[in-house]
Write a protein that holds these residues in place. Structure first.
Motif, short mmCIF file in Angstrom:
data_model
loop_
_atom_site.label_atom_id
_atom_site.label_comp_id
_atom_site.label_asym_id
_atom_site.label_seq_id
_atom_site.Cartn_x
_atom_site.Cartn_y
_atom_site.Cartn_z
N ASP A 70 0.96 -1.00 0.48
CA ASP A 70 -0.18 -0.13 0.22
C ASP A 70 0.87 1.13 -0.11
OD1 ASP A 70 -2.26 -2.22 0.47
OD2 ASP A 70 -3.08 -1.15 1.95
N GLU A 71 1.90 0.84 0.81
CA GLU A 71 2.54 2.50 0.42
C GLU A 71 3.96 2.63 0.22
OE1 GLU A 71 6.09 3.44 4.45
OE2 GLU A 71 4.43 2.51 4.59
N LEU A 72 4.26 1.59 -0.86
CA LEU A 72 4.60 1.56 -1.94
C LEU A 72 3.85 2.12 -3.36
CD1 LEU A 72 7.68 1.75 -3.66
CD2 LEU A 72 6.93 -0.30 -4.39
N LEU A 73 2.66 1.57 -2.71
CA LEU A 73 1.71 2.49 -4.40
C LEU A 73 1.67 3.75 -3.84
CD1 LEU A 73 -0.05 1.84 -6.69
CD2 LEU A 73 -1.58 0.78 -4.88
N THR A 74 1.34 4.59 -2.75
CA THR A 74 0.63 5.69 -2.45
C THR A 74 2.05 6.84 -3.35
OG1 THR A 74 -0.49 4.67 -0.85
CG2 THR A 74 0.41 6.95 -0.77
N ARG A 75 3.44 5.99 -2.53
CA ARG A 75 4.53 7.02 -3.36
C ARG A 75 4.82 7.00 -4.79
NH1 ARG A 75 8.03 4.55 -0.15
NH2 ARG A 75 9.20 3.80 -1.20
N CYS A 76 4.03 6.32 -4.96
CA CYS A 76 4.46 5.51 -6.40
C CYS A 76 3.68 6.81 -8.03
CB CYS A 76 5.16 4.20 -7.12
SG CYS A 76 5.36 2.98 -6.82
N ARG B 227 -10.60 3.25 -9.98
CA ARG B 227 -11.51 4.37 -8.94
C ARG B 227 -10.73 4.18 -7.25
NH1 ARG B 227 -15.69 3.42 -12.03
NH2 ARG B 227 -16.05 4.47 -14.25
N VAL B 228 -11.07 2.37 -6.87
CA VAL B 228 -10.51 2.40 -5.56
C VAL B 228 -9.44 2.95 -5.03
CG1 VAL B 228 -10.17 0.65 -4.11
CG2 VAL B 228 -12.12 0.13 -5.38
N VAL B 229 -7.95 2.51 -6.21
CA VAL B 229 -7.03 3.26 -6.04
C VAL B 229 -6.22 4.12 -5.54
CG1 VAL B 229 -4.54 2.74 -7.64
CG2 VAL B 229 -5.92 0.77 -7.32
N VAL B 230 -7.53 5.10 -7.22
CA VAL B 230 -7.19 6.30 -6.63
C VAL B 230 -7.37 7.35 -5.20
CG1 VAL B 230 -7.43 8.61 -8.28
CG2 VAL B 230 -7.29 6.99 -9.09
N LEU B 231 -8.59 7.08 -4.88
CA LEU B 231 -8.98 7.42 -3.93
C LEU B 231 -8.62 6.60 -2.65
CD1 LEU B 231 -12.91 6.85 -4.50
CD2 LEU B 231 -11.84 8.34 -4.10
N ARG B 232 -7.87 5.20 -3.07
CA ARG B 232 -7.37 4.83 -1.34
C ARG B 232 -6.08 5.40 -1.01
NH1 ARG B 232 -7.76 -0.11 1.50
NH2 ARG B 232 -6.73 1.09 2.81
N HIS B 233 -5.04 5.28 -2.65
CA HIS B 233 -4.23 5.44 -2.23
C HIS B 233 -3.58 6.66 -2.48
CE1 HIS B 233 -4.37 1.35 -2.24
NE2 HIS B 233 -3.53 0.77 -1.20
N TRP B 234 -4.32 7.60 -3.46
CA TRP B 234 -3.96 8.73 -4.35
C TRP B 234 -4.28 9.49 -3.46
CZ3 TRP B 234 -5.50 13.22 -6.13
CH2 TRP B 234 -4.30 14.07 -6.53
N TRP B 235 -5.77 9.89 -2.79
CA TRP B 235 -5.98 10.38 -1.96
C TRP B 235 -6.07 10.63 -0.89
CZ3 TRP B 235 -9.97 12.77 -6.26
CH2 TRP B 235 -10.46 14.03 -6.11
N GLY B 236 -6.03 8.84 -0.53
CA GLY B 236 -5.73 8.54 1.05
C GLY B 236 -7.14 8.14 1.78
#
Lengths: 273, 170
Positions: free
Chosen positions: A3-9, B116-125
């Motif tokens: 999760d963390e790496l994906l967020t950073r990427c 959409r799930v990836v963007v909301l969860r991992h980009w938008w936090g």
């Protein structure tokens, strides 16, 4: 990848990316327009509801609806277990139209794609015979279609109008213009975004084969024409220096004349699938 | 008053909204359309949303909804990749560029729902619950889509060849 790496990427991908320079005024203008339309629709809807209520009250009050004087509401037979509506399949109508399921029409349709490719060919032939400007093969293309349920089973429709946008480039410039075309079936109201975009429409006498009448709108970004043909089709073409969807920079100009646009719109090959 | 407040908000947030939309659409032109549509909705709803102090949440949902609508709109872009690619030399890529290209390619390959799930969860936090509320799906679905997306990204990135450059039509 966790999760963390994906967020950073993901942030690495986007955080340094350039953002198109868009004037905030434009966002405000679009918002105002939407709000105005919405208020107009609400007023119209309320007026319609009042009118409907008055009609209903009048009908009930006059005892219409059944031979014995009862209102029609109590006489309506309601099937407690209606059979499910079968999925519509393509059928040909006596008017020569092909009705397709409405949901199907939102998918890429080979027939529509073929016709739209033909539109682009006509535009290129008429407006850019040297192939120097129109993005015939590039990504700046889109398809707009309008369906009508008239004469078709519920859940299906026929193509009542079809159009496309093609980008226009000028050598040495970074901006992008657009040529839009919209073809409307006989008997249909030419209410496309091209007609709605401008308020400066003027009748234009023309002597082109197969043309009943024509209108021209000169606007800030160029020229738009509407041609009403004797075969009933209406063809609208807009040549605009700015392809608003795709660019914030206009081209310096589109090297086409009003006569070229009118002649292109009069081309009898602009028809519908 | 509405115009001034709205304009100030847009001035501040537009870059963030565009980047989120870009990830969702994987196409800068469509992303711009999505942002425009979301901001138009926001303008109309501004007094109500402002009073509820939920502007960010509203516009985030508007972006996601506009992305959903974008796929259904009659006007839709057709990519012509394969018909003709511009004859432009591709510069030698660095390792970092290759990694970015690989991630873009992997993101594009995700189904829209997972993206959409990836963007909301991992980009938008957002949390699982917040993501579920935004998308109108259950927390369990968010978890399963997150898991599937991570697995797909992991597979795609580990399989990415490094000796072949690809070029996308912009």
């Amino acid at each position: 990848m966790d999760d963390e790496l994906l967020t950073r990427c993901l942030h690495d991908l986007t955080d340094g990316a350039p953002v198109p320079a868009t004037a905030t005024d434009e966002d405000v203008r679009r918002g105002r327009t939407r709000l105005r339309r919405r208020r107009t629709a609400v007023v119209a809807g309320a007026a319609g509801a009042v009118a409907t209520t008055l009609v209903c009250v009048a009908l009930v009050g006059s005892g219409q609806g059944g031979p014995d004087g009862r209102s029609g509401r109590g006489d309506v037979a309601v099937d407690p277990s209606p059979a499910p509506t079968p999925a519509p399949t393509p059928i040909a109508t006596p008017q020569g139209r092909t009705c397709l399921p409405t949901t199907e029409r939102m998918r890429p349709d080979p027939a529509i794609s073929r016709v739209v490719r033909g539109y682009r060919e006509i535009l290129a032939e008429r407006l850019d015979p040297q192939g120097a400007h129109l993005d015939r093969w590039q990504v700046t293309r889109s398809v707009q279609s309008s369906t009508s349920q008239s004469g078709c089973p519920e859940g299906s429709g026929w193509t009542a109008a079809l159009g496309t946008k093609v980008g226009w480039r000028v050598a040495g410039e970074s901006g992008q213009g657009v040529v839009r075309v919209f073809v409307v079936a006989p008997g249909r109201w030419p209410d496309s975004s091209i007609v709605a975009s401008y308020e400066t429409w003027q009748d234009r006498p023309v002597s082109l084969p197969g043309v009943v009448s024509a209108e021209v709108a000169e606007h800030d970004g160029g020229t738009a024409v509407v041609v009403h043909r004797s075969d009933g089709f209406t063809v609208e073409i807009d040549a605009n220096t700015l392809f608003g969807n795709n660019s914030v920079t206009p081209v310096s100009g589109l090297d086409v004349t009003v006569e070229q646009l009118l002649a292109a719109a009069a081309d009898p090959r602009f028809t519908l699938p | 008053m509405r115009d001034d407040e709205f304009a100030a908000y847009v001035e501040q947030r537009r870059p963030q909204l565009f980047r989120a939309a870009w990830l969702l659409c994987a196409d800068p032109h469509r992303a711009e359309d999505v942002v425009q549509a979301a901001l138009t909705r926001l303008y109309v709803a501004w007094p109500r949303v402002r009073r509820a102090d939920s502007v960010d949440a509203y516009v985030r949902r508007a972006v996601v909804n506009a992305h959903l609508d974008e796929g259904r709109r009659p006007w839709r872009r057709e990519t012509a990749a394969g018909e003709r690619l511009p004859d432009v030399p591709v510069p030698a890529a660095t390792s970092a560029l290759e990694e970015r290209d690989a991630l873009w390619t992997a993101l594009r390959a995700l189904p829209p729902g997972q993206r959409r799930v990836v963007v909301l969860r991992h980009w938008w936090g957002l949390s699982v619950e917040e993501t579920a509320a935004d998308l109108g799906i259950s927390p369990g679905t968010v978890k399963s889509q997150t898991s599937a997306a991570l697995a797909a990204l992991r597979t795609a990135l580990s399989d990415e060849p490094t000796d072949e450059l690809t070029r996308e039509v912009p």
